[in-house]
Design an enzyme around this catalytic site. Structure first.
Site, PDB file in Angstrom:
ATOM      1  N   ARG A  77       0.834  -1.212   0.000  1.00  0.00           N
ATOM      2  CA  ARG A  77       0.000   0.000   0.000  1.00  0.00           C
ATOM      3  C   ARG A  77       0.867   1.261   0.000  1.00  0.00           C
ATOM      4  O   ARG A  77       0.586   2.221  -0.693  1.00  0.00           O
ATOM      5  CB  ARG A  77      -0.890  -0.026   1.254  1.00  0.00           C
ATOM      6  CG  ARG A  77      -1.991   0.984   1.258  1.00  0.00           C
ATOM      7  CD  ARG A  77      -2.753   1.002   2.605  1.00  0.00           C
ATOM      8  NE  ARG A  77      -2.877  -0.274   3.251  1.00  0.00           N
ATOM      9  CZ  ARG A  77      -3.879  -1.144   3.051  1.00  0.00           C
ATOM     10  NH1 ARG A  77      -4.846  -0.844   2.221  1.00  0.00           N
ATOM     11  NH2 ARG A  77      -3.906  -2.302   3.701  1.00  0.00           N
ATOM     12  N   TYR A  78       1.900   1.248   0.834  1.00  0.00           N
ATOM     13  CA  TYR A  78       2.778   2.407   0.981  1.00  0.00           C
ATOM     14  C   TYR A  78       4.115   2.064   0.307  1.00  0.00           C
ATOM     15  O   TYR A  78       4.511   0.899   0.254  1.00  0.00           O
ATOM     16  CB  TYR A  78       3.038   2.700   2.457  1.00  0.00           C
ATOM     17  CG  TYR A  78       1.788   2.886   3.289  1.00  0.00           C
ATOM     18  CD1 TYR A  78       1.127   4.106   3.324  1.00  0.00           C
ATOM     19  CD2 TYR A  78       1.282   1.845   4.063  1.00  0.00           C
ATOM     20  CE1 TYR A  78      -0.017   4.277   4.103  1.00  0.00           C
ATOM     21  CE2 TYR A  78       0.146   2.007   4.841  1.00  0.00           C
ATOM     22  CZ  TYR A  78      -0.500   3.228   4.863  1.00  0.00           C
ATOM     23  OH  TYR A  78      -1.623   3.396   5.633  1.00  0.00           O
ATOM     24  N   ARG A 105       7.005  -0.056   2.549  1.00  0.00           N
ATOM     25  CA  ARG A 105       6.691  -1.193   3.418  1.00  0.00           C
ATOM     26  C   ARG A 105       5.596  -2.064   2.814  1.00  0.00           C
ATOM     27  O   ARG A 105       4.780  -1.575   2.030  1.00  0.00           O
ATOM     28  CB  ARG A 105       6.294  -0.729   4.811  1.00  0.00           C
ATOM     29  CG  ARG A 105       5.155   0.268   4.851  1.00  0.00           C
ATOM     30  CD  ARG A 105       5.277   1.124   6.124  1.00  0.00           C
ATOM     31  NE  ARG A 105       4.200   2.059   6.315  1.00  0.00           N
ATOM     32  CZ  ARG A 105       4.176   3.290   5.797  1.00  0.00           C
ATOM     33  NH1 ARG A 105       5.134   3.717   5.013  1.00  0.00           N
ATOM     34  NH2 ARG A 105       3.161   4.108   6.065  1.00  0.00           N
ATOM     35  N   CYS A 131      -6.323 -16.831  13.836  1.00  0.00           N
ATOM     36  CA  CYS A 131      -5.969 -16.088  15.050  1.00  0.00           C
ATOM     37  C   CYS A 131      -6.253 -16.983  16.253  1.00  0.00           C
ATOM     38  O   CYS A 131      -7.036 -17.925  16.162  1.00  0.00           O
ATOM     39  CB  CYS A 131      -6.822 -14.833  15.178  1.00  0.00           C
ATOM     40  SG  CYS A 131      -6.663 -13.728  13.772  1.00  0.00           S
ATOM     41  N   CYS A 190     -11.940 -11.546  17.219  1.00  0.00           N
ATOM     42  CA  CYS A 190     -12.532 -10.333  17.782  1.00  0.00           C
ATOM     43  C   CYS A 190     -13.800 -10.029  16.987  1.00  0.00           C
ATOM     44  O   CYS A 190     -13.786 -10.082  15.757  1.00  0.00           O
ATOM     45  CB  CYS A 190     -11.552  -9.174  17.658  1.00  0.00           C
ATOM     46  SG  CYS A 190      -9.886  -9.593  18.249  1.00  0.00           S
ATOM     47  N   CYS A 192     -13.494  -7.398  14.121  1.00  0.00           N
ATOM     48  CA  CYS A 192     -12.295  -7.518  13.283  1.00  0.00           C
ATOM     49  C   CYS A 192     -12.477  -6.870  11.906  1.00  0.00           C
ATOM     50  O   CYS A 192     -13.458  -7.132  11.218  1.00  0.00           O
ATOM     51  CB  CYS A 192     -11.947  -8.988  13.105  1.00  0.00           C
ATOM     52  SG  CYS A 192     -10.546  -9.216  11.986  1.00  0.00           S
ATOM     53  N   ARG A 217     -10.697  -7.572   9.372  1.00  0.00           N
ATOM     54  CA  ARG A 217     -10.484  -8.592   8.326  1.00  0.00           C
ATOM     55  C   ARG A 217     -11.389  -9.801   8.571  1.00  0.00           C
ATOM     56  O   ARG A 217     -11.025 -10.935   8.274  1.00  0.00           O
ATOM     57  CB  ARG A 217      -9.008  -9.034   8.293  1.00  0.00           C
ATOM     58  CG  ARG A 217      -8.070  -7.941   7.850  1.00  0.00           C
ATOM     59  CD  ARG A 217      -6.713  -8.487   7.389  1.00  0.00           C
ATOM     60  NE  ARG A 217      -5.895  -7.392   6.918  1.00  0.00           N
ATOM     61  CZ  ARG A 217      -4.781  -6.960   7.519  1.00  0.00           C
ATOM     62  NH1 ARG A 217      -4.327  -7.552   8.596  1.00  0.00           N
ATOM     63  NH2 ARG A 217      -4.106  -5.947   7.025  1.00  0.00           N
ATOM     64  N   ASP A 241     -13.181   0.355  11.757  1.00  0.00           N
ATOM     65  CA  ASP A 241     -13.309   0.232  10.306  1.00  0.00           C
ATOM     66  C   ASP A 241     -14.735  -0.172   9.926  1.00  0.00           C
ATOM     67  O   ASP A 241     -15.484  -0.717  10.744  1.00  0.00           O
ATOM     68  CB  ASP A 241     -12.318  -0.825   9.785  1.00  0.00           C
ATOM     69  CG  ASP A 241     -10.885  -0.344   9.908  1.00  0.00           C
ATOM     70  OD1 ASP A 241     -10.615   0.790   9.467  1.00  0.00           O
ATOM     71  OD2 ASP A 241     -10.045  -1.084  10.471  1.00  0.00           O
ATOM     72  N   ASP A 249      -8.292   4.345   8.904  1.00  0.00           N
ATOM     73  CA  ASP A 249      -7.903   3.705   7.657  1.00  0.00           C
ATOM     74  C   ASP A 249      -8.968   4.106   6.651  1.00  0.00           C
ATOM     75  O   ASP A 249     -10.134   3.700   6.778  1.00  0.00           O
ATOM     76  CB  ASP A 249      -7.875   2.172   7.832  1.00  0.00           C
ATOM     77  CG  ASP A 249      -6.475   1.636   7.695  1.00  0.00           C
ATOM     78  OD1 ASP A 249      -5.847   1.892   6.666  1.00  0.00           O
ATOM     79  OD2 ASP A 249      -6.023   0.972   8.650  1.00  0.00           O
ATOM     80  N   LYS A 271      -3.793   4.963   6.081  1.00  0.00           N
ATOM     81  CA  LYS A 271      -4.181   5.578   7.364  1.00  0.00           C
ATOM     82  C   LYS A 271      -3.901   7.074   7.330  1.00  0.00           C
ATOM     83  O   LYS A 271      -2.878   7.493   6.805  1.00  0.00           O
ATOM     84  CB  LYS A 271      -3.310   5.010   8.483  1.00  0.00           C
ATOM     85  CG  LYS A 271      -3.715   3.674   8.979  1.00  0.00           C
ATOM     86  CD  LYS A 271      -2.792   3.264  10.121  1.00  0.00           C
ATOM     87  CE  LYS A 271      -2.900   1.777  10.309  1.00  0.00           C
ATOM     88  NZ  LYS A 271      -2.409   1.038   9.134  1.00  0.00           N
TER      89      LYS A 271
HETATM   90  S1  SF4 Z   1      -8.563  -8.067  15.080  1.00  0.00           S
HETATM   91 FE1  SF4 Z   1      -8.915  -9.703  13.557  1.00  0.00          FE
HETATM   92  S2  SF4 Z   1      -6.877 -10.239  12.840  1.00  0.00           S
HETATM   93 FE2  SF4 Z   1      -6.605  -9.157  14.776  1.00  0.00          FE
HETATM   94  S3  SF4 Z   1      -6.584 -10.763  16.374  1.00  0.00           S
HETATM   95 FE3  SF4 Z   1      -8.676 -10.015  16.218  1.00  0.00          FE
HETATM   96  S4  SF4 Z   1      -9.651 -11.459  14.789  1.00  0.00           S
HETATM   97 FE4  SF4 Z   1      -7.438 -11.676  14.491  1.00  0.00          FE
END
Ligand code: SF4
Length: 371
Positions: free
Chosen positions: A110-111, A114, A123, A127, A130, A132, A291, A328, A335
Site C-alpha cells: 500500500r505504501y 513497506r 488467530c 474479535c 475484526c 479482516r 473500520d 484507515d 491511514k
Molecule cells: S482483530 Fe482480527 S486479525 Fe486481529 S486478532 Fe482479532 S480477529 Fe485476528
C-alpha cells in the site's frame, strides 16, 4: 523460490504445525453456553453468527471474564452478538482494501517503503469487530510456493524497507516456521525492519516462549512487536510476563487499540489502558477508529467522540501515553491521523502566518508570525 526457504512437507507447509490450537479454546456456541458466557436462550443467535464469522475465545481470556458483569469488556469483545448479522450499506467486505493492493498472494503493498506479509489467516481469538473478519478463519495459510513468491516480490523491490508480519495473527505459527520466515527475510538486504502485529501475548501468553522470541530475532533486522489490546483488563500478570520476555530480549513493543463502543469509549477507561501499556514498557502507537467491516456498526463511535477522547487524554496523561488516533480510509487509501486540531491560522502579513494554539485546558494563545 527463495534459497533459504527450505521445502517442507504436509501440513507443516501451511504454517500451522506443530503449534496446535489450545485445547481449551472455546469455538462453538454450546461451549460458550456451557461456560456461562451466554444463556441457552441465545443458542440460535450464536449459531447464526458462528456460521458467518469465526469464533474463538482462549482459556486465558475466559479466565479474566467477570460473568456477573453484563458489560464485561473482555466477554463483549469475543462473545458473538446478533447485531453482527446486520450489515449496513456503507460496510465493506474488505474495508481497508487489502485485496486490491495485493500484487502476489499474502503481500499487501500500500505504501512505498513497506509491505504487509500475511502468511496465515487464523488467530488465537476472533474479535467481534475484526476489520479482516471476512478473511480470518476463512482463508488458508500461504502455500510453500506462495510464500516463496512473496519473498521473491520483497527481494525484487528495493524500496521495501519494512516488512509487517500480520494476518491473521502470525504468532499462532510455530517457532520453527517463524524462524524460517525470519531467515528468508534476513537474506533480503534492503529490508531493515521487521514489525510483527499480534494479539497473542495478551490472549494466549503461553505461546511466547524463549524459542518464539529467538525466532523473531532470526531475521537479524530491527524487530518490533505491536500488541493489539483494547482494555487494561487484558493485561493480566501472564500477559505482562509474556511482553516482558519480548522486551527483555531487546524487542521494542508498541501497541494498537481499536476505539470500541462499550469497551473503551470513555476517557477513564482509555487512559487506564494507555497507562497500563506504558507501565509494561509498551508505547501506545495507534488508536484506530473502527473500520467499516460488515456487522460492526454497533462498535463504532463517531469521529467527534474519538477526538473528544483524544483531547481528554492530552489534558490528563503523560506524553508517553498518547497514541495517534487514525482512520484507515475505506477502500485502501491508507491511514490518516484524525485527532483533534490545536492550531488555527488567524491570518497573515508579508508572507508569514499568525496562529492561535490551544493548550490542554482549552485556552487559546496567539503565536507570533515568523520574523
Ligand atoms: S482483530 Fe482480527 S486479525 Fe486481529 S486478532 Fe482479532 S480477529 Fe485476528
Amino acid at each position: 523460490m527463495h534459497p533459504l526457504w527450505a521445502p517442507r512437507r504436509g501440513l507443516e507447509a501451511t504454517g500451522m504445525l506443530p503449534m496446535k490450537p489450545a485445547p481449551r479454546t472455546l469455538r462453538r456456541p454450546d461451549e460458550l453456553i456451557a461456560a456461562s458466557l451466554a444463556g441457552p436462550d441465545r443458542r440460535a443467535e450464536l449459531e447464526q453468527v458462528a456460521a458467518r464469522y469465526g469464533v474463538a475465545l482462549t482459556a486465558d481470556m475466559v479466565e479474566l471474564i467477570d460473568r456477573a458483569d453484563a458489560k464485561d469488556p473482555i466477554a463483549r469483545q469475543f462473545v458473538p452478538q446478533a447485531a453482527e448479522l446486520e450489515t449496513r450499506p456503507e460496510e465493506l467486505a474488505d474495508p481497508i482494501g487489502d485485496d486490491a493492493l495485493s500484487p502476489v498472494a499474502g503481500i499487501v503493498h500500500r505504501y512505498p517503503d513497506r509491505v504487509l506479509l500475511k502468511p496465515v489467516h487464523v488467530c488465537a481469538v476472533y474479535c467481534r469487530f475484526c476489520f479482516r473478519r471476512e478473511m480470518v478463519g476463512r482463508r488458508p495459510a500461504l502455500t510453500r510456493a506462495e510464500l516463496a513468491a512473496a519473498f521473491d516480490y520483497i527481494g525484487a523491490h528495493p524500496e521495501i524497507w519494512e516488512v509487517i508480519l500480520t494476518g491473521g495473527d502470525p504468532l499462532v505459527m510455530s517457532a520453527q516456521r517463524l524462524e524460517a520466515i525470519g531467515r528468508a527475510l534476513a537474506a533480503i538486504v534492503h529490508v531493515k525492519v521487521l514489525r510483527v502485529h499480534t494479539r497473542v501475548p495478551v490472549v494466549e501468553p503461553a505461546r511466547v516462549t524463549p524459542a518464539l522470541v529467538r525466532a523473531l530475532k532470526a531475521a537479524n533486522k530491527a524487530t518490533y512487536v505491536v500488541l493489539h489490546a483494547n482494555h487494561a483488563a487484558e493485561l493480566s500478570a501472564k500477559a505482562r510476563a509474556a511482553c516482558a520476555q519480548l522486551i527483555d530480549a531487546g524487542i521494542p513493543m508498541l501497541s494498537q487499540s481499536v476505539l470500541l463502543r462499550g469497551v473503551n469509549d470513555d476517557a477513564a477507561t482509555l487512559g487506564a489502558l494507555m497507562r497500563a501499556l506504558v507501565e509494561c514498557r509498551i508505547k501506545p502507537y495507534y488508536l484506530h477508529h473502527g473500520d467499516l467491516a460488515p456487522g460492526t456498526a454497533h462498535w463504532r463511535t463517531g469521529i467527534d467522540e474519538g477526538q473528544s477522547l483524544m483531547r481528554a487524554l492530552h489534558g490528563r496523561l503523560s506524553g508517553l501515553c498518547q497514541p495517534t488516533y487514525v482512520l484507515d480510509i475505506p477502500g485502501g487509501h491508507g491511514k490518516s491521523p484524525i485527532g483533534p486540531n490545536y492550531l488555527t491560522c488567524t491570518g497573515g502579513t508579508n508572507g508569514s502566518s499568525n496562529y492561535e494554539v490551544e493548550d490542554f485546558n482549552g485556552v487559546r494563545h496567539a503565536y507570533p508570525p515568523r520574523g
